[in-house]
Enzyme design. Structure first.
Site, PDB file in Angstrom:
ATOM      1  N   SER A  19       0.749  -1.432  -0.026  1.00 11.10           N
ATOM      2  CA  SER A  19      -0.080   0.124  -0.207  1.00 11.10           C
ATOM      3  C   SER A  19       0.885   1.437   0.019  1.00 11.10           C
ATOM      4  CB  SER A  19      -1.080  -0.136   1.406  1.00 11.10           C
ATOM      5  OG  SER A  19      -0.193   0.236   2.543  1.00 11.10           O
ATOM      6  N   LYS A  44       1.162   5.031   6.949  1.00 11.22           N
ATOM      7  CA  LYS A  44       0.583   5.827   5.721  1.00 11.22           C
ATOM      8  C   LYS A  44       1.217   7.144   5.778  1.00 11.22           C
ATOM      9  CE  LYS A  44      -2.917   2.981   5.029  1.00 11.22           C
ATOM     10  NZ  LYS A  44      -2.758   1.975   3.578  1.00 11.22           N
TER      11      LYS A  44
END
Length: 297
Positions: A68, A138
């Protein structure tokens, strides 16, 4: 004459201070030299203590288990996370890659790796997080007070400024899979997105959760500052220049953090290695002291 007779001494007569010195030397020579194996438990104990302190307050290594955050981070990369700065009240800045605890069951349904015996022991003494802890990585896109949005076919816009995002995975769009906004980020929260936008279950996909897709600052573990392993992937994680635009710019220039959509696997090797490195000089200094005592000099 009495004084002269008293000052004289037979050659064989031993002076008190000579006797004391010989006793001290004899005692020092008799002191056994401790072997390395007897010092090993001390070395291990100091290493464990230092590793615990380092892991708790300074830096921790994490393994990237998903795609991701490609291409910034690859599956299998080991990143070092700065845990010291948040202790001084520093909060994440735009553009940083951050590691954070799962804020609202983002990882529900994700398999939890079964720890081996060594991992279980290390987690009990605090050198590794519990297997029950779930962390993510993230990029911070917006912080408390910012307005952020992204329309289909368009770029991410923060406080009215379009972001040029060269870190986005090649072939991905900024948000065509899940457009959003405009949204105002509450104080004490951050809005996060993965660099592999079409393969990242980030803030966009959790707007219906109890946190509305925001990550509370107190859930942030720290900033990913460097890719430490493999060696061929070694790199720092700087904040992209796009976040320095007038009207967006961070107040201070910092080093970026990192995570992924899937849960992170904590790695105990980083703090343990640092702890061992710190313990060796202590034990060697102690052994040197013992050696000096043995010679009596």
């Amino acid at each position: 004459m009495a004084v002269g007779a008293r000052s004289g001494r037979d050659e064989g007569e031993e002076r008190p201070d000579d006797a004391e010195r010989e006793a001290e030397d004899g005692g020092a020579e008799a002191r056994p030299h401790r072997s390395f194996w007897k010092e090993l438990p001390l070395l291990i104990g100091i290493a464990l203590l230092l590793a615990l302190l380092i892991k708790t307050f300074l830096v921790q290594a994490f393994s990237i288990p998903s795609d991701s955050m490609q291409n910034t981070l690859q599956r299998g990369d080991r990143v070092l996370v700065d845990k010291l700065t948040p202790w001084f009240g520093s909060e994440p800045e735009r553009g940083e890659v951050v590691v954070f605890h799962d804020p609202a069951s983002w990882l529900a349904g994700e398999p939890t790796p079964e720890p081996n015996f060594a991992q279980t022991i290390l987690s009990k003494i605090g050198l590794m997080p519990s297997a029950d802890e779930k962390d993510l990585i993230k990029r911070t896109i917006a912080i408390g007070g910012d307005t952020v949005e992204c329309k289909k076919g368009g770029p991410v816009v923060v406080n009215g400024k379009e972001l040029d995002e060269p870190y986005i995975y090649p072939g991905n769009t900024p948000c065509d899979d899940a457009p959003f906004g405009p949204i105002t980020v509450p104080k004490g929260k951050i809005w996060v997105m993965g660099d592999h936008r079409q393969n990242s279950q980030d803030s966009r996909y959790h707007m219906q959760d109890s946190t509305q897709g925001f990550v509370p600052v107190d859930k942030v573990v720290g900033r990913a500052v460097v890719v430490a392993w493999p060696i061929t992937r070694w790199a720092t994680l700087p904040i992209p220049d796009t976040f320095d635009q007038p009207g967006i710019g961070n107040q201070t220039k910092a080093t970026a953090m990192g995570l992924g959509a899937a849960g992170l696997a904590p790695v105990g090797l980083g703090p343990a290695a640092l702890g061992l490195a710190g313990a060796v000089p202590v034990v060697m200094w102690r052994r040197r002291g013992l050696t000096s005592g043995t010679t009596g000099r």
